[in-house]
Design a protein around this motif. Sequence first.
Motif, PDB file in Angstrom:
ATOM      1  N   PHE A 160       0.837  -1.191   0.000  1.00 19.83           N
ATOM      2  CA  PHE A 160       0.000   0.000   0.000  1.00 19.83           C
ATOM      3  C   PHE A 160       0.874   1.244   0.000  1.00 19.83           C
ATOM      4  N   LEU A 161       0.434   2.258  -0.691  1.00 20.08           N
ATOM      5  CA  LEU A 161       1.052   3.578  -0.645  1.00 20.08           C
ATOM      6  C   LEU A 161      -0.035   4.561  -0.246  1.00 20.08           C
ATOM      7  N   THR A 162       0.232   5.371   0.756  1.00 21.41           N
ATOM      8  CA  THR A 162      -0.732   6.365   1.209  1.00 21.41           C
ATOM      9  C   THR A 162      -0.157   7.743   0.962  1.00 21.41           C
ATOM     10  N   ILE A 163      -0.933   8.581   0.312  1.00 22.38           N
ATOM     11  CA  ILE A 163      -0.514   9.946  -0.012  1.00 22.38           C
ATOM     12  C   ILE A 163      -1.484  10.901   0.665  1.00 22.38           C
ATOM     13  N   THR A 164      -0.939  11.862   1.397  1.00 20.37           N
ATOM     14  CA  THR A 164      -1.794  12.819   2.088  1.00 20.37           C
ATOM     15  C   THR A 164      -2.136  13.992   1.175  1.00 20.37           C
ATOM     16  N   PHE A 165      -3.347  14.495   1.365  1.00 21.31           N
ATOM     17  CA  PHE A 165      -3.778  15.692   0.646  1.00 21.31           C
ATOM     18  C   PHE A 165      -3.292  16.962   1.327  1.00 21.31           C
ATOM     19  N   ASN A 166      -2.874  16.844   2.593  1.00 18.40           N
ATOM     20  CA  ASN A 166      -2.568  18.014   3.386  1.00 18.40           C
ATOM     21  C   ASN A 166      -1.243  17.827   4.130  1.00 18.40           C
ATOM     22  N   PRO A 167      -0.109  17.876   3.429  1.00 17.36           N
ATOM     23  CA  PRO A 167       1.172  17.593   4.091  1.00 17.36           C
ATOM     24  C   PRO A 167       1.559  18.620   5.155  1.00 17.36           C
ATOM     25  N   GLU A 168       1.003  19.845   5.078  1.00 22.91           N
ATOM     26  CA  GLU A 168       1.327  20.843   6.099  1.00 22.91           C
ATOM     27  C   GLU A 168       0.767  20.445   7.467  1.00 22.91           C
ATOM     28  N   LYS A 169      -0.448  19.915   7.503  1.00 24.81           N
ATOM     29  CA  LYS A 169      -1.084  19.516   8.765  1.00 24.81           C
ATOM     30  C   LYS A 169      -0.752  18.073   9.154  1.00 24.81           C
ATOM     31  N   ASP A 170      -0.551  17.225   8.169  1.00 25.22           N
ATOM     32  CA  ASP A 170      -0.299  15.815   8.432  1.00 25.22           C
ATOM     33  C   ASP A 170       1.199  15.585   8.657  1.00 25.22           C
ATOM     34  N   SER A 171       1.647  15.923   9.840  1.00 25.19           N
ATOM     35  CA  SER A 171       3.067  15.795  10.171  1.00 25.19           C
ATOM     36  C   SER A 171       3.420  14.320  10.400  1.00 25.19           C
TER      37      SER A 171
END
Length: 113
Positions: free
Chosen positions: A96-107
Motif C-alpha cells: 500500500f502507498l498512502t498519499i496525504t492531501f494536506n502535508p502541512e497539517k499531516d506531520s
Amino acid sequence: MKKIYIIFTILLVMGIGSGIFYFTEYRQSKMYFPDDIVMKTQEGETFSFSELEPKVRLLEFMYIDCPDLCPNTTFQMENIRDQLVKKNIFGSKVEFLTITFNPEKDSAEKIDA
C-alpha cells in the motif's frame, strides 16, 4: 430494408467488439506508474515511483483530520491488508502507498500515531 438491418447489426456487433477489446486488452497494456513524479516521505526523504521494484501497489489518498470518509476507507484498507497477509503476499507482492492531501497539517508525528 433487410440490407439496412443487416448492415446496422454488423456495425453494432463491430462497435461492441471494439469496445470490449479496448477495455480488456488495449487499455490495460497502456497502464503504467508515473516515473517522473517525486514526493517527500514522512521522514522528509525524496520518493520517486521510478525507484520502486515491480509490484502491485494500492494507492490511498487521505488526510488525517478527516471525520467522515477516511475512517471507512482506512477500515476497508485494513480488511484488504488482513486478507493479503493471510495469503502471505502482503509486502512481498502487494503493498500500500498512502498519499496525504494536506502535508502541512499531516506531520510525521500525526501519521505515526
